[in-house]
Design a protein around this motif. Structure first.
Motif, mmCIF file in Angstrom:
data_model
loop_
_atom_site.group_PDB
_atom_site.id
_atom_site.type_symbol
_atom_site.label_atom_id
_atom_site.label_comp_id
_atom_site.label_asym_id
_atom_site.label_seq_id
_atom_site.Cartn_x
_atom_site.Cartn_y
_atom_site.Cartn_z
ATOM 1 N N VAL A 63 10.972 -28.258 -10.399
ATOM 2 C CA VAL A 63 10.563 -27.363 -11.476
ATOM 3 C C VAL A 63 9.145 -27.705 -11.935
ATOM 4 O O VAL A 63 8.303 -26.817 -12.120
ATOM 5 N N THR A 64 8.861 -28.982 -12.096
ATOM 6 C CA THR A 64 7.519 -29.416 -12.503
ATOM 7 C C THR A 64 6.496 -29.060 -11.438
ATOM 8 O O THR A 64 5.429 -28.512 -11.743
ATOM 9 N N ALA A 65 6.804 -29.366 -10.187
ATOM 10 C CA ALA A 65 5.872 -29.081 -9.086
ATOM 11 C C ALA A 65 5.645 -27.583 -8.938
ATOM 12 O O ALA A 65 4.528 -27.138 -8.649
ATOM 13 N N LEU A 66 6.678 -26.801 -9.145
ATOM 14 C CA LEU A 66 6.548 -25.347 -9.053
ATOM 15 C C LEU A 66 5.602 -24.826 -10.130
ATOM 16 O O LEU A 66 4.740 -23.988 -9.863
ATOM 17 N N GLY A 67 5.738 -25.341 -11.335
ATOM 18 C CA GLY A 67 4.842 -24.949 -12.427
ATOM 19 C C GLY A 67 3.397 -25.331 -12.143
ATOM 20 O O GLY A 67 2.469 -24.555 -12.382
ATOM 21 N N ASP A 68 3.204 -26.550 -11.608
ATOM 22 C CA ASP A 68 1.855 -26.997 -11.252
ATOM 23 C C ASP A 68 1.260 -26.117 -10.160
ATOM 24 O O ASP A 68 0.078 -25.762 -10.208
ATOM 25 N N ALA A 69 2.074 -25.785 -9.168
ATOM 26 C CA ALA A 69 1.599 -24.948 -8.059
ATOM 27 C C ALA A 69 1.235 -23.551 -8.563
ATOM 28 O O ALA A 69 0.215 -22.984 -8.159
ATOM 29 N N GLN A 70 2.047 -23.002 -9.463
ATOM 30 C CA GLN A 70 1.744 -21.673 -10.007
ATOM 31 C C GLN A 70 0.410 -21.682 -10.748
ATOM 32 O O GLN A 70 -0.394 -20.768 -10.603
ATOM 33 N N GLY A 71 0.176 -22.714 -11.527
ATOM 34 C CA GLY A 71 -1.090 -22.826 -12.258
ATOM 35 C C GLY A 71 -2.275 -22.954 -11.316
ATOM 36 O O GLY A 71 -3.318 -22.315 -11.518
ATOM 37 N N ALA A 72 -2.128 -23.764 -10.274
ATOM 38 C CA ALA A 72 -3.213 -23.965 -9.318
ATOM 39 C C ALA A 72 -3.510 -22.686 -8.544
ATOM 40 O O ALA A 72 -4.678 -22.329 -8.327
ATOM 41 N N VAL A 73 -2.469 -21.973 -8.145
ATOM 42 C CA VAL A 73 -2.659 -20.713 -7.415
ATOM 43 C C VAL A 73 -3.303 -19.674 -8.338
ATOM 44 O O VAL A 73 -4.202 -18.937 -7.923
#
Length: 126
Positions: free
Chosen positions: A104-114
């Protein structure tokens, strides 16, 4: 013989109590349908972030090729691309490991980076 029975009966009772505890634990486990639904949601989330990254990467490459992004912004775009790629890779690892909080944390980080990558590729800055 009587001594053996007095030892065997308490042992059988102890084993039966242990079995009840195991069954009680199984009753608290989520139903297979709930696990399947959760797994499907995770798969869809992972697929979504991977496709979003690929689309953002394509938009960034197109913007650079069309010379819409140059100089410092092109360098920043490369940094954001590397950050987005790394964030998506971390999400992949967490997904494969079955690490729900990490995923969940990594998904949120990836969404922000994208999102940042796509914003700069579209000329909106990040």
């Amino acid at each position: 013989m009587r001594n053996a029975i007095t030892i065997i009966i308490p042992l059988c009772m102890a084993f039966s109590m242990t079995a009840c505890a195991v069954l009680e634990t199984l009753d608290k486990a989520p139903a297979p349908v709930e696990l399947a639904d959760k797994t499907m949601v995770d798969e869809q989330a992972m697929l979504g972030i991977e496709l979003a990254y690929k689309a953002a990467r394509l938009a960034a490459e197109t913007a650079v090729d069309a010379q819409l992004v140059r100089g410092e912004n092109a360098a920043r775009l490369a940094e954001l691309d590397a950050r987005a790629f790394q964030a998506v890779e971390i999400a992949r690892r967490a997904y494969r490991a079955g690490n729900a909080p990490g995923f969940v944390t990594a998904l949120g980080d990836a969404q922000g980076a994208v999102r940042d990558l796509l914003a700069l590729a579209n000329g909106k800055g990040a």
